[in-house]
Design a protein around this motif. Structure first.
Motif, PDB file in Angstrom:
ATOM      1  N   GLY A   1       0.818  -1.204   0.000  1.00  0.00           N
ATOM      2  CA  GLY A   1       0.000   0.000   0.000  1.00  0.00           C
ATOM      3  C   GLY A   1       0.854   1.257   0.000  1.00  0.00           C
ATOM      4  O   GLY A   1       2.071   1.216  -0.209  1.00  0.00           O
ATOM      5  N   GLY A   2       0.235   2.411   0.266  1.00  0.00           N
ATOM      6  CA  GLY A   2       0.902   3.696   0.081  1.00  0.00           C
ATOM      7  C   GLY A   2       1.712   4.170   1.278  1.00  0.00           C
ATOM      8  O   GLY A   2       1.179   4.361   2.373  1.00  0.00           O
ATOM      9  N   PHE A   3       2.996   4.392   1.054  1.00  0.00           N
ATOM     10  CA  PHE A   3       3.915   4.872   2.087  1.00  0.00           C
ATOM     11  C   PHE A   3       4.652   6.104   1.604  1.00  0.00           C
ATOM     12  O   PHE A   3       4.830   6.312   0.401  1.00  0.00           O
TER      13      PHE A   3
ATOM     14  N   ASN B   1      -0.040   5.561   4.979  1.00  0.00           N
ATOM     15  CA  ASN B   1      -1.003   6.605   4.593  1.00  0.00           C
ATOM     16  C   ASN B   1      -2.320   6.562   5.360  1.00  0.00           C
ATOM     17  O   ASN B   1      -3.162   7.450   5.192  1.00  0.00           O
TER      18      ASN B   1
ATOM     19  N   THR C   1      -4.726   4.677   4.789  1.00  0.00           N
ATOM     20  CA  THR C   1      -5.789   4.227   3.874  1.00  0.00           C
ATOM     21  C   THR C   1      -5.681   2.741   3.591  1.00  0.00           C
ATOM     22  O   THR C   1      -6.668   1.992   3.739  1.00  0.00           O
ATOM     23  N   ASN C   2      -4.482   2.294   3.183  1.00  0.00           N
ATOM     24  CA  ASN C   2      -4.312   0.882   2.808  1.00  0.00           C
ATOM     25  C   ASN C   2      -2.893   0.380   3.037  1.00  0.00           C
ATOM     26  O   ASN C   2      -2.490  -0.605   2.425  1.00  0.00           O
ATOM     27  N   ALA C   3      -2.136   1.058   3.881  1.00  0.00           N
ATOM     28  CA  ALA C   3      -0.712   0.739   4.015  1.00  0.00           C
ATOM     29  C   ALA C   3      -0.402  -0.039   5.287  1.00  0.00           C
ATOM     30  O   ALA C   3      -0.882   0.297   6.369  1.00  0.00           O
ATOM     31  N   TYR C   4       0.416  -1.070   5.119  1.00  0.00           N
ATOM     32  CA  TYR C   4       0.950  -1.796   6.270  1.00  0.00           C
ATOM     33  C   TYR C   4       2.223  -2.505   5.834  1.00  0.00           C
ATOM     34  O   TYR C   4       2.530  -2.554   4.640  1.00  0.00           O
TER      35      TYR C   4
ATOM     36  N   THR D   1      -9.123   5.017  14.115  1.00  0.00           N
ATOM     37  CA  THR D   1      -8.990   3.734  14.810  1.00  0.00           C
ATOM     38  C   THR D   1      -7.801   2.994  14.225  1.00  0.00           C
ATOM     39  O   THR D   1      -7.870   2.486  13.113  1.00  0.00           O
ATOM     40  N   ILE D   2      -6.726   2.941  14.978  1.00  0.00           N
ATOM     41  CA  ILE D   2      -5.441   2.476  14.442  1.00  0.00           C
ATOM     42  C   ILE D   2      -4.902   1.318  15.262  1.00  0.00           C
ATOM     43  O   ILE D   2      -4.901   1.367  16.494  1.00  0.00           O
ATOM     44  N   ASN D   3      -4.432   0.296  14.568  1.00  0.00           N
ATOM     45  CA  ASN D   3      -3.592  -0.720  15.192  1.00  0.00           C
ATOM     46  C   ASN D   3      -2.147  -0.462  14.761  1.00  0.00           C
ATOM     47  O   ASN D   3      -1.851  -0.464  13.559  1.00  0.00           O
TER      48      ASN D   3
ATOM     49  N   ALA E   1      -2.892  -0.670  20.098  1.00  0.00           N
ATOM     50  CA  ALA E   1      -3.656   0.414  19.486  1.00  0.00           C
ATOM     51  C   ALA E   1      -3.501   1.607  20.414  1.00  0.00           C
ATOM     52  O   ALA E   1      -4.106   1.655  21.483  1.00  0.00           O
TER      53      ALA E   1
ATOM     54  N   THR F   1      -6.785  -4.233   8.561  1.00  0.00           N
ATOM     55  CA  THR F   1      -7.759  -3.171   8.814  1.00  0.00           C
ATOM     56  C   THR F   1      -7.113  -2.203   9.798  1.00  0.00           C
ATOM     57  O   THR F   1      -6.013  -2.456  10.284  1.00  0.00           O
ATOM     58  N   ASN F   2      -7.812  -1.143  10.133  1.00  0.00           N
ATOM     59  CA  ASN F   2      -7.333  -0.199  11.144  1.00  0.00           C
ATOM     60  C   ASN F   2      -5.928   0.316  10.807  1.00  0.00           C
ATOM     61  O   ASN F   2      -5.015   0.267  11.634  1.00  0.00           O
ATOM     62  N   TYR F   3      -5.781   0.810   9.574  1.00  0.00           N
ATOM     63  CA  TYR F   3      -4.473   1.242   9.073  1.00  0.00           C
ATOM     64  C   TYR F   3      -3.969   2.479   9.805  1.00  0.00           C
ATOM     65  O   TYR F   3      -4.728   3.420  10.053  1.00  0.00           O
TER      66      TYR F   3
END
Lengths: 268, 82
Positions: free
Chosen positions: A91-93, A103, A105-108, A137-139, A153, A229-231
């Motif tokens: 994903g986006g970094f 980002n 949105t979809n990054a890990y 909401t972030i992990n 989190a 999830t929870n990016y």
């Protein structure tokens, strides 16, 4: 005839005549970093070894060099393979000299470290150095299996959470207004789970028993849960996975990492 | 239609690039920059999308077309409880 260069097992000498630590040098060579970053990595390794913390680490991510290609390396085993827990960025970094910024949105990043086979129900830790607070909401770390979870989190609506092998009764949830800082979630026995922020313990010790790690067969993700999830949208300047740390070890670890990031001018 | 060239870096988090199903399938397990991989996800309306960072930072010649994807406002699926 000599083909190629032999690398001394005692390390490569620096300009001042002292040799880098062998493990630090392996990382420096793999990542291609130099100058202040290389010096800081060497000091970090030497300090962790002196404090008897180095052997407790399974994966250490200094997040140096300013690119994905330099940030992906595991300081403990700087080999470009999944088995060495080298990060893969998905994903986006945005990468810079101050760390890795997902980002939100979809990054890990996948570590490929599977708790069921690499961690212990009575001794585990994760750490992360958050340079920015982020939002939502972030992990910061996460994986799951059945009813088990191993995740952090930090500062979700002013609360920090830590799960470590018993999310039913083992969760730490404690007030935390600012997500910036160095966090260590450590299980140092089957009945002791603690969350540290910088030089202090955050909240109370959870003494409920761990229920094991056998069902955690999915890799531990950095910057998201697993399934993803929870990016996160926090910039990271250090992260690690390993065995549990005592209170004294957690403090020594914080001091070493804070010195490392201060040397690089990116401390918070 | 909004494109990558129409927005600033500060606006990246507001938008995503809209994909067809065929485009989504072609991006799976493919790199967009050294050591970085595409991650198509679905938004709240089940559109397949990628982030603006993946579009802007793409250096893989095979997928430079992502830079021309139409941008839509990102509406995420609800995040699960912790």
């Amino acid at each position: 005839m000599i083909i190629g260069k032999a690398i001394s097992p005692f390390g490569i000498k620096r300009r001042n005549g002292t040799a880098n630590d062998v493990d630090a040098q392996a990382f420096i060579t793999a990542s291609g970093i130099s100058g202040t970053e290389a010096t800081a990595v060497n000091t970090l390794v030497v300090t962790l070894k002196s404090a008897n913390i180095w052997t407790k680490m399974k994966a250490v991510y200094p997040m140096v060099g300013g690119t994905a290609t330099t940030c992906k390396w595991n300081l403990k085993s700087p080999i470009d393979s999944n088995g060495s827990y080298r990060l893969v960025f998905i994903g986006g970094f945005t990468f810079s000299s101050t760390g890795a910024l997902p980002n939100g949105t979809n990054a890990y990043a996948s570590t490929f470290l599977i708790p069921a086979t690499s961690l212990s129900a009575s001794s585990s830790h994760v750490s992360i150095y958050n340079r920015t607070a982020g939002s939502g909401t972030i992990n910061d770390w996460g994986t799951s299996g059945g009813s088990l979870a191993f995740s952090t989190a930090i500062s979700l609506s002013g609360t920090a959470y830590l799960d470590c092998y018993n999310s039913t009764t083992n969760r730490i949830a404690t007030a935390n207004a600012d997500a910036k800082g160095f966090y260590i979630g450590s299980r140092n026995s089957s009945t002791s789970l603690k969350l540290f922020k910088n030089a202090a313990q955050l909240g109370t010790t959870n003494a409920n028993a761990s229920v094991g790690v056998a069902s955690l067969i999915s890799p531990l993700n950095l910057f998201a849960y697993n399934p993803a999830t929870n990016y996160s949208n926090r910039q990271c300047a250090f992260a690690s996975i390993g065995d549990g740390l005592t209170d004294a070890e957690a403090l020594a670890f914080y001091n070493a990492v804070q010195t490392f990031n201060t040397t690089l001018g990116r401390q918070v | 239609m909004i494109n990558l060239k129409d927005i600033t870096k500060e606006q990246y988090s507001l938008y995503v690039g809209l994909l067809t199903v065929e485009q989504k399938d072609s991006l799976i397990l493919q790199w967009y920059a050294p050591d970085c991989y595409f991650n198509p996800i679905q938004d709240i309306n089940d559109n397949w999308v990628i982030s603006v960072e993946e579009m802007a930072n793409c250096t893989n010649d095979e997928f430079m077309w992502v830079k021309d994807l139409p941008l839509i406002i990102y509406e995420p699926k609800p995040t699960p409880p912790l």
